[in-house]
Design a protein around this motif. Structure first.
Motif, PDB file in Angstrom:
ATOM      1  N   SER A  80       0.817  -1.218   0.000  1.00 37.34           N
ATOM      2  CA  SER A  80       0.000   0.000   0.000  1.00 37.34           C
ATOM      3  C   SER A  80       0.848   1.263   0.000  1.00 37.34           C
ATOM      4  O   SER A  80       0.414   2.310  -0.491  1.00 37.34           O
ATOM      5  CB  SER A  80      -0.922   0.011   1.230  1.00 37.34           C
ATOM      6  OG  SER A  80      -1.810  -1.087   1.215  1.00 37.34           O
TER       7      SER A  80
ATOM      8  N   GLY B 213      -4.665  -6.831   6.418  1.00 38.44           N
ATOM      9  CA  GLY B 213      -4.623  -5.451   5.949  1.00 38.44           C
ATOM     10  C   GLY B 213      -4.965  -4.460   7.033  1.00 38.44           C
ATOM     11  O   GLY B 213      -4.466  -3.325   7.041  1.00 38.44           O
TER      12      GLY B 213
ATOM     13  N   ASN C  93      -1.830  -2.041   7.953  1.00 38.07           N
ATOM     14  CA  ASN C  93      -2.040  -0.615   7.703  1.00 38.07           C
ATOM     15  C   ASN C  93      -2.196   0.179   8.988  1.00 38.07           C
ATOM     16  O   ASN C  93      -1.831   1.355   9.045  1.00 38.07           O
ATOM     17  CB  ASN C  93      -3.267  -0.425   6.807  1.00 38.07           C
ATOM     18  CG  ASN C  93      -3.008  -0.854   5.384  1.00 38.07           C
ATOM     19  OD1 ASN C  93      -2.132  -0.322   4.707  1.00 38.07           O
ATOM     20  ND2 ASN C  93      -3.747  -1.842   4.911  1.00 38.07           N
TER      21      ASN C  93
ATOM     22  N   GLN D 207      -7.519  -4.879  -7.788  1.00 41.39           N
ATOM     23  CA  GLN D 207      -6.657  -4.739  -6.613  1.00 41.39           C
ATOM     24  C   GLN D 207      -5.511  -3.773  -6.894  1.00 41.39           C
ATOM     25  O   GLN D 207      -5.116  -2.983  -6.027  1.00 41.39           O
ATOM     26  CB  GLN D 207      -6.097  -6.100  -6.213  1.00 41.39           C
ATOM     27  CG  GLN D 207      -7.108  -7.049  -5.608  1.00 41.39           C
ATOM     28  CD  GLN D 207      -6.468  -8.374  -5.235  1.00 41.39           C
ATOM     29  OE1 GLN D 207      -5.759  -8.477  -4.238  1.00 41.39           O
ATOM     30  NE2 GLN D 207      -6.703  -9.394  -6.050  1.00 41.39           N
TER      31      GLN D 207
ATOM     32  N   LEU E  59      -6.716  -0.146  -6.631  1.00 38.59           N
ATOM     33  CA  LEU E  59      -6.913   0.347  -5.272  1.00 38.59           C
ATOM     34  C   LEU E  59      -5.584   0.624  -4.580  1.00 38.59           C
ATOM     35  O   LEU E  59      -5.389   1.684  -3.983  1.00 38.59           O
ATOM     36  CB  LEU E  59      -7.723  -0.661  -4.461  1.00 38.59           C
ATOM     37  CG  LEU E  59      -8.113  -0.176  -3.066  1.00 38.59           C
ATOM     38  CD1 LEU E  59      -9.202   0.880  -3.154  1.00 38.59           C
ATOM     39  CD2 LEU E  59      -8.552  -1.330  -2.177  1.00 38.59           C
ATOM     40  N   SER E  60      -4.641  -0.332  -4.659  1.00 40.44           N
ATOM     41  CA  SER E  60      -3.382  -0.181  -3.931  1.00 40.44           C
ATOM     42  C   SER E  60      -2.408   0.763  -4.624  1.00 40.44           C
ATOM     43  O   SER E  60      -1.557   1.360  -3.964  1.00 40.44           O
ATOM     44  CB  SER E  60      -2.718  -1.557  -3.742  1.00 40.44           C
ATOM     45  OG  SER E  60      -2.426  -2.144  -4.992  1.00 40.44           O
TER      46      SER E  60
ATOM     47  N   THR F 187      -4.636   4.859  -3.439  1.00 42.11           N
ATOM     48  CA  THR F 187      -3.803   5.291  -2.315  1.00 42.11           C
ATOM     49  C   THR F 187      -2.948   6.501  -2.674  1.00 42.11           C
ATOM     50  O   THR F 187      -2.705   7.362  -1.833  1.00 42.11           O
ATOM     51  CB  THR F 187      -2.883   4.151  -1.859  1.00 42.11           C
ATOM     52  OG1 THR F 187      -2.090   3.691  -2.955  1.00 42.11           O
ATOM     53  CG2 THR F 187      -3.698   2.998  -1.299  1.00 42.11           C
TER      54      THR F 187
ATOM     55  N   MET G 156      -6.872   2.093   4.041  1.00 38.95           N
ATOM     56  CA  MET G 156      -6.767   0.689   3.655  1.00 38.95           C
ATOM     57  C   MET G 156      -7.262  -0.248   4.761  1.00 38.95           C
ATOM     58  O   MET G 156      -7.629  -1.384   4.496  1.00 38.95           O
ATOM     59  CB  MET G 156      -5.327   0.366   3.277  1.00 38.95           C
ATOM     60  CG  MET G 156      -4.848   1.065   2.015  1.00 38.95           C
ATOM     61  SD  MET G 156      -5.878   0.726   0.567  1.00 38.95           S
ATOM     62  CE  MET G 156      -5.476  -0.994   0.280  1.00 38.95           C
TER      63      MET G 156
ATOM     64  N   PHE H  13     -10.807  -0.924   3.911  1.00 35.92           N
ATOM     65  CA  PHE H  13     -10.901  -1.947   2.864  1.00 35.92           C
ATOM     66  C   PHE H  13     -10.701  -3.336   3.448  1.00 35.92           C
ATOM     67  O   PHE H  13     -11.481  -4.259   3.188  1.00 35.92           O
ATOM     68  CB  PHE H  13      -9.849  -1.661   1.784  1.00 35.92           C
ATOM     69  CG  PHE H  13      -9.609  -2.810   0.843  1.00 35.92           C
ATOM     70  CD1 PHE H  13     -10.501  -3.091  -0.177  1.00 35.92           C
ATOM     71  CD2 PHE H  13      -8.485  -3.618   0.987  1.00 35.92           C
ATOM     72  CE1 PHE H  13     -10.286  -4.152  -1.042  1.00 35.92           C
ATOM     73  CE2 PHE H  13      -8.261  -4.675   0.138  1.00 35.92           C
ATOM     74  CZ  PHE H  13      -9.164  -4.949  -0.880  1.00 35.92           C
ATOM     75  N   SER H  14      -9.667  -3.511   4.231  1.00 38.07           N
ATOM     76  CA  SER H  14      -9.336  -4.834   4.760  1.00 38.07           C
ATOM     77  C   SER H  14     -10.374  -5.344   5.739  1.00 38.07           C
ATOM     78  O   SER H  14     -10.687  -6.541   5.766  1.00 38.07           O
ATOM     79  CB  SER H  14      -7.957  -4.790   5.427  1.00 38.07           C
ATOM     80  OG  SER H  14      -6.955  -4.412   4.504  1.00 38.07           O
TER      81      SER H  14
ATOM     82  N   PRO I 226     -13.099   2.572  -0.253  1.00 39.62           N
ATOM     83  CA  PRO I 226     -12.399   1.311   0.016  1.00 39.62           C
ATOM     84  C   PRO I 226     -13.248   0.308   0.785  1.00 39.62           C
ATOM     85  O   PRO I 226     -13.073  -0.905   0.642  1.00 39.62           O
ATOM     86  CB  PRO I 226     -11.171   1.740   0.820  1.00 39.62           C
ATOM     87  CG  PRO I 226     -11.470   3.092   1.336  1.00 39.62           C
ATOM     88  CD  PRO I 226     -12.384   3.718   0.335  1.00 39.62           C
TER      89      PRO I 226
END
Length: 477
Positions: free
Chosen positions: A27, A149, A153, A291, A294-295, A299, A316, A319-320, A374
């Motif tokens: 990330s 995640g 994060n 993916q 997003l990453s 970010t 993030m 998201f996780s 996210p």
């Protein structure tokens, strides 16, 4: 505790520790190492190596080492990547990215094979449907795994939150200008606004405007974070090596395959003769693309640019967390709803997110929206992660290693494409690409479900072949 469930938990906890480190690092790559595109180049190189290793390594390593030691050995490549970040440069990140990429495909193929075998074994003993048990095991795995995640994060957010270089986030129209300049920088040649309808004020063109993304944490904080991540990876290797039970029956089957080395080597490509797999390659391809967006893009071009790099971890986490909870939920719901309903849900959610990102004009005072996207993305990604793996395991049960190697190959290609065009395509163009690929993916998946329903509905009388036998015969065409 039932023995199969214990092994599922050991695998899941090992991946939790490993990807607490790697997920946090991934990330941050595009934001932390933005100079000359080092971060996205490292990620693109990494997934390019995954692409190559998916073609050959998984069946060979699983055949020789078994699932347990393939997982443990492959994890060492991830630890090496964490070490390479201590002195990040083209001479450290690129080689360790290649090593991690070569390790990733065997790692995930062995994990998917291990869980599928455990699920089939337990279903046979308990008299349950194999697909239901496999779905449940993948749901449990991804519940624990996706929470990595959150922790990875959260660690980065807390560590970087101590950075003295952080500056107040600009508010009001200046935040909009900062955002436009940041996305303007991502446009090829910097010549035109990135999103449709967005234009820079004439008085500000050509004038530098500071953004939060330019403030890098101190080297001491970076070393602290990397030390935590490296320790987490080492613990993951030890957990798998000490507590995970080997699958002896799979090892014995693999021993027989050693007699035909070239047959094992080409197993991944031979399975592509199956018409169902030819259609289903779009599922992992799209999974990698979304993916990667997003990453790599969200970010950097949304969160880090407007709010600052210290917000990347918190965003993030959202998201996780949703990904983790929904993974368990979908694993249980699939028994009642079927996978078609879940795929429909995931595609609708992601379609709405992509459309909204194309229309959104973000400002730093819209803080909640930076977390909503996210969160919804995680709800959709949980569908791809749980259902894709279970679908491959059920449809290609006879060729699990080759099927999951194919899965990682095409997912890696999605990542390579996403990170490869990161530096020369507009954000809006990348979103339109996601829209197009999502539509094609769902159309191809629907066709496979139609083929399977016809096979299941066809009456089985003496002298007729079963759907499984027809699928095996289809691979020989």
């Amino acid at each position: 505790m039932e023995n199969s469930l214990k092994n599922v938990l050991v695998v899941a906890l090992g991946f939790l520790l490993l990807f607490t480190a790697y997920g946090g690092l991934q990330s941050l790559q595009s934001s932390l190492y933005s100079e000359e595109g080092l971060g996205v180049t490292a990620l693109s190189t990494l997934y390019g190596s995954v692409l190559l290793s998916s073609m050959f390594l998984p069946p060979i390593l699983i055949a020789r080492l078994g699932c347990k030691w393939t997982i443990a050995g492959s994890m060492c490549g991830y630890v090496a990547f964490s070490l390479g970040n201590f002195y990040a440069s083209w001479y450290t990140l690129i080689p360790t990215s290649i090593l991690l990429g070569l390790s990733a495909a065997p790692l995930w193929s062995a994990q998917c094979t291990y869980l599928t075998v455990l699920g089939n074994r337990h279903a046979g003993r308990a008299g349950q449907q194999a697909k239901d048990v496999v779905n449940q095991y993948f749901g449990i795995f991804f519940l624990i795994f996706q929470s990595s995640g959150v922790w990875g994060n959260l660690i980065s957010a807390l560590v970087f939150g101590q950075s003295p270089s952080r500056v107040p986030t600009p508010m009001g129209p200046f935040a909009v200008t900062s955002r436009l300049l940041c996305l303007h920088r991502d446009h090829p040649g910097g010549g035109a606004p990135v999103l449709r309808g967005q234009r820079l004020p004439d008085g500000l063109r050509g004038h530098p405007v500071a953004t939060n993304s330019t403030h890098r944490p101190s080297q001491e904080l970076i070393f602290t974070l990397l030390g935590i991540y490296t320790g987490s990876g080492v613990l993951a290797v030890l957990l798998i090596a000490v507590f995970l039970e080997p699958l002896h029956s799979v090892q014995q089957q693999s021993d027989r395959k050693r007699l035909a080395f070239w047959s094992t080597l080409l197993a991944t490509f031979r399975l592509l003769k199956d018409r169902r797999l030819q259609l289903l390659v779009l599922l992992p391809l799209y999974s990698g693309l979304q993916q990667g967006f997003l990453s790599g893009e969200y970010t950097r071009s949304y969160t880090s640019c407007v709010l600052g790099i210290h917000f990347v971890g918190y965003v993030m986490i959202c998201f996780s967390a949703t990904n983790s909870l929904c993974s368990l939920l979908y694993g249980r719901l699939s028994k009642f709803t079927g996978r078609i309903a879940l795929y429909s849900l995931g595609s609708v959610i992601q379609l709405a997110c992509i459309t909204a990102l194309l229309l959104w004009r973000p400002r730093s005072d819209q803080l909640a929206l930076f977390f909503v996207f996210p969160g919804l993305w995680g709800m959709a990604d949980a569908v791809w992660q749980t259902q894709n793996n279970a679908l491959y395991g059920v449809l290609f049960e006879k060729d699990k290693e080759a099927a999951f190697a194919n899965y990682r190959l095409w997912e890696a290609l999605g990542f390579v494409v996403a990170f490869g065009y990161s530096t020369f395509l507009c954000v809006s163009v990348k979103l339109y690409i996601l829209l197009g690929v999502l539509g094609l993916t769902m159309a191809a998946y629907g066709l496979v479900e139609h083929m399977e329903s016809k096979n299941m509905a066809r009456p089985q009388t003496e002298g007729q072949t079963s759907p499984t036998d027809r699928a095996e015969a289809q691979t020989q065409l």
